[in-house]
Design an enzyme around this catalytic site. Structure first.
Site, mmCIF file in Angstrom:
data_model
loop_
_atom_site.group_PDB
_atom_site.id
_atom_site.type_symbol
_atom_site.label_atom_id
_atom_site.label_comp_id
_atom_site.label_asym_id
_atom_site.label_seq_id
_atom_site.Cartn_x
_atom_site.Cartn_y
_atom_site.Cartn_z
ATOM 1 N N ARG A 46 26.816 1.010 3.527
ATOM 2 C CA ARG A 46 25.546 0.677 4.192
ATOM 3 C C ARG A 46 25.195 1.793 5.165
ATOM 4 O O ARG A 46 24.051 2.165 5.326
ATOM 5 C CB ARG A 46 25.624 -0.684 4.905
ATOM 6 C CG ARG A 46 24.372 -0.976 5.669
ATOM 7 C CD ARG A 46 24.153 -2.426 6.134
ATOM 8 N NE ARG A 46 25.285 -3.302 6.192
ATOM 9 C CZ ARG A 46 26.162 -3.356 7.209
ATOM 10 N NH1 ARG A 46 26.020 -2.571 8.259
ATOM 11 N NH2 ARG A 46 27.176 -4.199 7.172
ATOM 12 N N TYR A 98 -3.020 -0.664 3.263
ATOM 13 C CA TYR A 98 -2.288 -1.231 2.124
ATOM 14 C C TYR A 98 -2.037 -2.720 2.417
ATOM 15 O O TYR A 98 -1.586 -3.080 3.513
ATOM 16 C CB TYR A 98 -0.959 -0.476 1.945
ATOM 17 C CG TYR A 98 -0.047 -1.086 0.931
ATOM 18 C CD1 TYR A 98 -0.353 -1.027 -0.426
ATOM 19 C CD2 TYR A 98 1.123 -1.729 1.307
ATOM 20 C CE1 TYR A 98 0.477 -1.606 -1.364
ATOM 21 C CE2 TYR A 98 1.964 -2.304 0.370
ATOM 22 C CZ TYR A 98 1.630 -2.239 -0.970
ATOM 23 O OH TYR A 98 2.461 -2.811 -1.893
ATOM 24 N N ASP A 170 1.514 6.821 6.666
ATOM 25 C CA ASP A 170 1.955 6.422 5.333
ATOM 26 C C ASP A 170 1.402 7.473 4.362
ATOM 27 O O ASP A 170 0.205 7.519 4.090
ATOM 28 C CB ASP A 170 1.412 5.018 5.030
ATOM 29 C CG ASP A 170 1.826 4.500 3.653
ATOM 30 O OD1 ASP A 170 2.157 5.324 2.780
ATOM 31 O OD2 ASP A 170 1.787 3.265 3.458
ATOM 32 N N LYS A 195 6.291 5.115 -5.742
ATOM 33 C CA LYS A 195 5.099 5.668 -6.381
ATOM 34 C C LYS A 195 5.353 7.104 -6.857
ATOM 35 O O LYS A 195 6.132 7.300 -7.760
ATOM 36 C CB LYS A 195 3.912 5.561 -5.418
ATOM 37 C CG LYS A 195 3.822 4.220 -4.674
ATOM 38 C CD LYS A 195 3.487 3.032 -5.589
ATOM 39 C CE LYS A 195 3.703 1.674 -4.940
ATOM 40 N NZ LYS A 195 3.031 1.425 -3.688
HETATM 41 C C1 PLP Z 1 3.233 0.522 -2.572
HETATM 42 C C2 PLP Z 1 2.856 0.921 -1.201
HETATM 43 C C3 PLP Z 1 3.598 0.511 -0.075
HETATM 44 C C4 PLP Z 1 4.767 -0.445 -0.194
HETATM 45 O O1 PLP Z 1 5.831 0.116 -0.872
HETATM 46 P P1 PLP Z 1 6.914 -0.735 -1.751
HETATM 47 O O2 PLP Z 1 7.787 0.337 -2.254
HETATM 48 O O3 PLP Z 1 6.120 -1.429 -2.814
HETATM 49 O O4 PLP Z 1 7.556 -1.678 -0.821
HETATM 50 C C5 PLP Z 1 3.205 0.956 1.163
HETATM 51 N N1 PLP Z 1 2.146 1.769 1.312
HETATM 52 C C6 PLP Z 1 1.410 2.191 0.271
HETATM 53 C C7 PLP Z 1 0.244 3.089 0.508
HETATM 54 C C8 PLP Z 1 1.723 1.778 -1.022
HETATM 55 O O5 PLP Z 1 0.971 2.179 -2.048
#
Ligand code: PLP
Length: 379
Positions: A46, A98, A170, A195
């Site tokens: 961890r 988001y 983000d 992504k």
């Molecule tokens: C998908 C996404 C998230 C969340 O991420 P997960 O890996 O699905 O938890 C946060 N911000 C943006 C812009 C996203 O597209």
């Protein structure tokens, strides 16, 4: 070193035991100790795992940061960042967020005593009017989902600095190939590596990158204490993904630009939201803070009805109907019923998400095939 070279080599560490070129998958929960407390720098997985560590170093190098941390998901990464705050602290963020971040903020952190202010960041001067001594964090994403609005990271960071407020970005939609928020003055970069960084729609992963040692130590403490760490297999795959990030993004962006131009000429299409188009309100700013315009875009129809949008999406064959984005394959989604389905209609319309809005995540297929697919679906 230029980005492509970094992407290929970032975080690479041949296996010290065998010389294996690729960092091995250390599928282990614990490490043998020579005597109590004496180990090779790894005590329990961890806390750290060499496969994860290689990925963390790699992502941090691409973001021009000093330290990276990976999490079990993008939202777990956001959760860890927000745990830096205490009850009574305020976060200023945007209305154009988001949906999962919005849910985490309002359903988990509001009840825990964190205050939020939701504003539009399209004018960075707005922040000056509302920032105060209790504002501990500014949270933003750019380009935004699904309207692809562009927020001035440097402008926001300048105002925040004068109040000693942290700025977190983000960077999921842009990736470090197109935009590096730390270079623009942000303190924290966050990714849903699910992504583009992973890039193959086969895992869930989050990442955080910072430049400041104290901030890193605090986040590392939270990572180990709260325990939302990714498994080594997903770290291995994400690390493999980032080696081709520059190649994929180049093609993604090129395809998206061609598609945006095609759609903006189509008689059934009303508005196309893509910062690469000169008509987009964020075009000039995007040219300044990004090296290309990304690969997500949205458009609405002159016949602004949900049924019409769904009918068109149903006819698509190259674009697969699914949540998510950033993979090699092209995806299509309908924000009004999918990602923003929980939002009241008036609120949704106020931020521009019409009933017929269709969002595309453009993949790395042949652009001609993708355009042909859209053409036959629209006709
Ligand atoms: C998908 C996404 C998230 C969340 O991420 P997960 O890996 O699905 O938890 C946060 N911000 C943006 C812009 C996203 O597209």
């Amino acid at each position: 070193m230029k980005f492509a070279t970094k992407a290929v080599h970032a975080g690479a560490r041949p296996d010290p035991a065998t010389g294996a070129l690729t960092t091995p998958l250390y599928q282990t929960s614990t490490y043998v100790q020579e005597s109590p407390g004496v180990n090779k720098g790894y005590a329990y997985a961890r806390g750290q795992n060499p496969t994860r560590e290689a990925l963390e170093d790699g992502i941090s190098l691409l973001e021009n940061g000093k330290n990276g941390l990976c999490f079990a998901s993008g939202v777990a990464a956001i959760d860890a960042i927000l745990r830096l705050l205490k009850p009574g602290d305020e976060i200023v963020t945007t209305t154009d967020l988001y949906a999962g971040s919005y849910r985490l903020f309002t359903e988990i952190f509001v009840p825990a005593g964190i205050k939020f202010r939701f504003v539009s960041f399209e004018d960075p001067e707005k922040l000056k009017e509302i920032i105060s001594d209790t504002t501990k964090l500014v949270w933003l994403e750019t380009p935004t989902n699904p309207m692809m609005n562009i927020i001035d990271i440097a402008g926001i960071a300048k105002t925040a600095k004068s109040h000693e407020t942290l700025v977190a970005v983000d960077n999921t939609f842009a990736t470090p190939f197109l935009q590096r928020p730390l270079d623009l003055g942000a303190d924290i970069v966050m990714h849903s590596a699910t992504k583009y960084l992973g890039g193959h729609s086969d895992l869930i992963m989050g990442a955080v990158v910072v430049n400041d040692d104290t901030l890193y130590q605090k986040l590392k403490f939270i990572q180990n204490t709260c325990g939302a760490v990714p498994g080594p297999n997903d770290c291995f795959l994400t690390h493999r993904g980032i080696k081709t990030l520059h190649l994929r993004m180049e093609r993604n962006c090129w395809n998206a630009m061609k598609i945006a131009r095609f759609l903006s000429r189509h008689s059934r299409v009303d508005q196309v939201n893509y910062p690469g188009l000169e008509s987009h309100s964020g075009h000039e700013l995007a040219k300044k803070q990004m090296s290309a315009f990304g690969a997500v875009l949205s458009f609405d129809l002159k016949d602004d009805r949900t049924e019409t949008a769904i009918e068109i999406m149903r006819k698509m064959q190259c674009f697969t109907l699914a949540e998510s984005l950033g993979g090699v394959e092209s995806l299509v989604g309908h924000p009004a019923t999918m990602s923003h389905g929980a939002m009241p209609r008036e609120e949704r319309l106020a931020i521009g998400i019409k009933d017929s809005l269709i969002r595309l995540s453009v993949g790395v297929e042949d652009a001609d095939d993708l355009i042909y697919d859209l053409e036959q679906a629209l006709d």
